[in-house]
Enzyme design. Structure first.
Site, PDB file in Angstrom:
ATOM      1  N   ILE A  14      25.751 -34.755  -7.069  1.00 36.12           N
ATOM      2  CA  ILE A  14      24.629 -33.871  -7.406  1.00 36.12           C
ATOM      3  C   ILE A  14      25.050 -32.831  -8.454  1.00 36.12           C
ATOM      4  O   ILE A  14      24.350 -32.596  -9.435  1.00 36.12           O
ATOM      5  CB  ILE A  14      24.098 -33.162  -6.136  1.00 36.12           C
ATOM      6  CG1 ILE A  14      23.590 -34.196  -5.110  1.00 36.12           C
ATOM      7  CG2 ILE A  14      22.983 -32.170  -6.497  1.00 36.12           C
ATOM      8  CD1 ILE A  14      22.443 -35.069  -5.588  1.00 36.12           C
ATOM      9  N   ASP A  35      35.240 -26.611  -8.735  1.00 32.79           N
ATOM     10  CA  ASP A  35      35.478 -27.758  -7.856  1.00 32.79           C
ATOM     11  C   ASP A  35      36.873 -27.660  -7.236  1.00 32.79           C
ATOM     12  O   ASP A  35      37.652 -26.761  -7.591  1.00 32.79           O
ATOM     13  CB  ASP A  35      35.331 -29.075  -8.627  1.00 32.79           C
ATOM     14  CG  ASP A  35      34.915 -30.234  -7.724  1.00 32.79           C
ATOM     15  OD1 ASP A  35      33.763 -30.699  -7.829  1.00 32.79           O
ATOM     16  OD2 ASP A  35      35.735 -30.674  -6.893  1.00 32.79           O
ATOM     17  N   GLY A 112      21.967 -30.835   2.598  1.00 28.73           N
ATOM     18  CA  GLY A 112      22.947 -31.067   3.659  1.00 28.73           C
ATOM     19  C   GLY A 112      23.152 -29.831   4.532  1.00 28.73           C
ATOM     20  O   GLY A 112      23.660 -29.927   5.647  1.00 28.73           O
ATOM     21  N   CYS A 142      17.150 -35.625  -0.506  1.00 27.18           N
ATOM     22  CA  CYS A 142      16.434 -36.619  -1.307  1.00 27.18           C
ATOM     23  C   CYS A 142      15.247 -37.214  -0.546  1.00 27.18           C
ATOM     24  O   CYS A 142      14.120 -37.216  -1.035  1.00 27.18           O
ATOM     25  CB  CYS A 142      17.384 -37.712  -1.757  1.00 27.18           C
ATOM     26  SG  CYS A 142      18.395 -38.399  -0.425  1.00 27.18           S
ATOM     27  N   ASN A 143      15.498 -37.689   0.676  1.00 26.72           N
ATOM     28  CA  ASN A 143      14.422 -38.318   1.438  1.00 26.72           C
ATOM     29  C   ASN A 143      13.327 -37.315   1.771  1.00 26.72           C
ATOM     30  O   ASN A 143      12.134 -37.610   1.641  1.00 26.72           O
ATOM     31  CB  ASN A 143      14.978 -38.936   2.730  1.00 26.72           C
ATOM     32  CG  ASN A 143      15.686 -40.243   2.446  1.00 26.72           C
ATOM     33  OD1 ASN A 143      15.165 -41.106   1.748  1.00 26.72           O
ATOM     34  ND2 ASN A 143      16.881 -40.401   2.987  1.00 26.72           N
ATOM     35  N   ARG A 170      20.288 -46.162   1.536  1.00 29.80           N
ATOM     36  CA  ARG A 170      21.482 -46.729   0.894  1.00 29.80           C
ATOM     37  C   ARG A 170      22.704 -46.195   1.661  1.00 29.80           C
ATOM     38  O   ARG A 170      22.715 -45.038   2.062  1.00 29.80           O
ATOM     39  CB  ARG A 170      21.530 -46.361  -0.589  1.00 29.80           C
ATOM     40  CG  ARG A 170      21.781 -44.881  -0.899  1.00 29.80           C
ATOM     41  CD  ARG A 170      23.234 -44.570  -0.990  1.00 29.80           C
ATOM     42  NE  ARG A 170      23.567 -43.166  -1.096  1.00 29.80           N
ATOM     43  CZ  ARG A 170      23.694 -42.327  -0.072  1.00 29.80           C
ATOM     44  NH1 ARG A 170      23.461 -42.731   1.163  1.00 29.80           N
ATOM     45  NH2 ARG A 170      24.067 -41.088  -0.268  1.00 29.80           N
ATOM     46  N   GLY A 197      11.832 -36.074   9.172  1.00 30.97           N
ATOM     47  CA  GLY A 197      10.496 -35.598   9.528  1.00 30.97           C
ATOM     48  C   GLY A 197      10.498 -34.094   9.798  1.00 30.97           C
ATOM     49  O   GLY A 197       9.823 -33.323   9.107  1.00 30.97           O
ATOM     50  N   HIS A 222      17.191 -45.450  -1.831  1.00 30.47           N
ATOM     51  CA  HIS A 222      16.528 -45.577  -0.537  1.00 30.47           C
ATOM     52  C   HIS A 222      15.187 -46.283  -0.747  1.00 30.47           C
ATOM     53  O   HIS A 222      14.606 -46.227  -1.828  1.00 30.47           O
ATOM     54  CB  HIS A 222      16.235 -44.201   0.073  1.00 30.47           C
ATOM     55  CG  HIS A 222      17.437 -43.326   0.256  1.00 30.47           C
ATOM     56  ND1 HIS A 222      18.564 -43.727   0.932  1.00 30.47           N
ATOM     57  CD2 HIS A 222      17.682 -42.050  -0.124  1.00 30.47           C
ATOM     58  CE1 HIS A 222      19.438 -42.730   0.962  1.00 30.47           C
ATOM     59  NE2 HIS A 222      18.941 -41.712   0.311  1.00 30.47           N
ATOM     60  N   ASN A 303      18.601 -41.349  -4.497  1.00 29.70           N
ATOM     61  CA  ASN A 303      19.184 -40.212  -3.764  1.00 29.70           C
ATOM     62  C   ASN A 303      20.079 -39.345  -4.641  1.00 29.70           C
ATOM     63  O   ASN A 303      20.344 -38.206  -4.327  1.00 29.70           O
ATOM     64  CB  ASN A 303      20.000 -40.707  -2.580  1.00 29.70           C
ATOM     65  CG  ASN A 303      21.253 -41.420  -3.026  1.00 29.70           C
ATOM     66  OD1 ASN A 303      21.172 -42.496  -3.604  1.00 29.70           O
ATOM     67  ND2 ASN A 303      22.408 -40.822  -2.795  1.00 29.70           N
TER      68      ASN A 303
END
Lengths: 349, 349
Positions: A14, A35, A112, A142-143, A170, A197, A222, A303
């Protein structure tokens, strides 16, 4: 115009996309990335002449040893930033938030993390305005982003009663499929409902939505199957019109030969999208079916890419530099070549 | 400068890349592409405003019906072309050659065709000059191109006695992996030697080379393992120096985390390569081993991309517009951002 100074912490799947997207915005400046890695992934940032910062002193030394050009550590980066986008792996965002708060820098975490880390969950078309001027927000996963985009569109048209979805996920990201993949199997999430959901309800508590999810052995995208109970009988055209109210839902057609994830991925590459990224929910128009008050459809979610435009909009919302959601969405869409019709717009070669 | 007018027949995996590469050359003009398909693949050509021609009258009508903007048929395209690049599926090149000859247009066929179709087989670093001014040439296949590039480099350094290779071949192209893939299996080619060894000899008959090949269930790239008998004992540095004489062999390192096909593919995408294309043979420097007069190494071949620069060079050779191989190679490399060190060159975002 004074540009928004944006930093990115975590230059992975990302983070690198967010960094590239920031560089494409007319009103933003990428001031650096941070990083912990010291391998080819970070060397690319050097190659692109993006200032690289280390997560801490120890990482700084390791980067030096690996011949990475490193400018300083996270706190040095924070000193210059208006906003930092946290793209660190799951759970790290929560602990990083402390460092951002201490430095007094607004921040965005990814899906996340828990809702509580930022106290606000974001999908541009659904609730841009409620993030205006906040200290922090969380761009949902993403979803969840795809669920809120599609169901919000139906809700805006007054068509949504409730929605039940099955998500084929995925199994892993392409770059690390040699490290942790699955093969010859399907792995159902043990609990129904799956978390997506309830997560969608963190953006819009009114949504009546239940999901179940299963991991499948591929890395492309996905695939969602939805059954929606409409608030009334409606025609297919009314439903399509509702989806058209989103600029980030694109229709695809089986009759164009776009009959599988890999073909749609190839189309994105053919269109010259960086990494073959698909920012839109790609929904099969000719497959969509309405029977009375029941609606059935399927769509693809990239995703790696779908949250990138949302993240860019979240940057503008937090700084308050643009108070109109539609205006921000429009600026982002233009910079990233997001158009709901893949064939009606000229892209880069 | 008068630009070379180039046409492409067959807008598939190779054809679309050749078309894009032509558009990036300072001395070439893409005058159009020709195909038989009527689906999303050709619609992309319309989106990019590339003139589309139909393979014949029947295809012309089908394209019109599918709402594709179509300019004419193959013969209309040939009337304007200096050179046509045939990228039609295997065997079609041979029959298309008749149409090209009839129109008096120079042509290039791909490695799926027999050597006899063009009477000349081409790899730029090995035999550019022998193609100068010819009516036709054949750019050899992806695997053969990699073999000639690497073994020619060893030969130029006087180090090559003979070479024996095992080729792990990707099973199918990504875009059609839903149509004809393999899974959970390995499919050895029934005959040893496989055709690539003899095919390399169509470019350089002096090469003593034997190959065996096996299909593996992935779509990313081919992977070659080679055992080379050197003409004398040599050091690793001498061998690396020999490979460095090619500008189209790039060294990669396991210690950079580039430890599998998918990671190298991701690097190409990170570097902003269109489609994540890898034009170079990517050879593991730290894995390469020399023991006395025996040399062992492994490398990756991007079957979709490696022949693209060769094809561009072949266009210049046939027209005679550039009589020096190294000059043509240099122009092509510059236009396509081909550099033997992936981290030492700035690429597009």
């Amino acid at each position: 115009m004074k540009k928004i100074k944006v930093a990115v912490n975590g230059y992975g799947v990302i983070g690198k996309r967010v960094a590239n997207a920031i560089m494409l915005q007319p009103d933003m400046q990428l001031i650096g990335i941070c990083d912990v890695a010291t391998d080819w992934r970070i060397k690319v940032a050097n190659t692109k002449e993006i200032p690289v910062y280390a997560y801490n002193g120890e990482t700084y030394e390791k980067m030096k040893l690996a011949n990475i050009e490193v400018v300083g550590i996270l706190e040095d980066l924070l000193k210059q930033a208006d906003v930092i986008v946290d793209c660190a792996p799951k759970k790290f965002g929560a602990q990083n938030a402390e460092r951002y708060r201490k430095a007094g820098v607004k921040f965005i975490v990814q899906g996340g993390e828990k809702h509580e880390v930022a106290g606000h969950s974001f999908v541009a078309e659904a609730n841009y305005e409620s993030a205006l001027g906040r200290e922090a927000t969380r761009v949902v996963s993403c979803n969840t982003t795809s669920i809120v985009r599609t169901l919000s569109a139906l809700k805006r048209a007054g068509l949504l009663k409730n929605a039940r979805g099955t998500l084929l996920r995925r199994a892993t990201d392409p770059w690390e499929s040699h490290l942790n993949g699955i093969m010859n199997t399907l792995v159902p999430e043990p609990e129904i409902p799956s978390h997506q959901g309830p997560d969608a309800q963190s953006v819009d508590p009114e949504l009546d939505v239940v999901t179940a999810a299963v991991k499948v052995p591929e890395t492309l995208s996905h695939l969602h199957y939805w059954t929606v109970r409409l608030s009334r009988k409606a025609s297919k055209e009314e439903v399509l019109e509702a989806f058209r109210s989103s600029t980030r839902i694109a229709f695809i057609q089986h009759e164009d030969g776009l009959s599988a994830n890999n073909a749609v991925k190839e189309l994105m590459l053919d269109l010259g999208r960086p990494h073959g990224d698909m920012y839109e929910v790609a929904l099969w128009e000719d497959m969509l079916k309405v029977e009375g008050d029941e609606l059935y459809y399927a769509y693809l979610v990239d995703n790696q890419a779908i949250v990138i435009p949302e993240t860019i909009d979240a940057v503008r919302a937090l700084t308050g530099s643009e108070t109109s959601g539609p205006n921000s969405i429009n600026t982002t869409n233009k910079a990233l070549f997001i158009y709901p019709n893949y064939f009606k717009q000229s892209y880069l070669v």
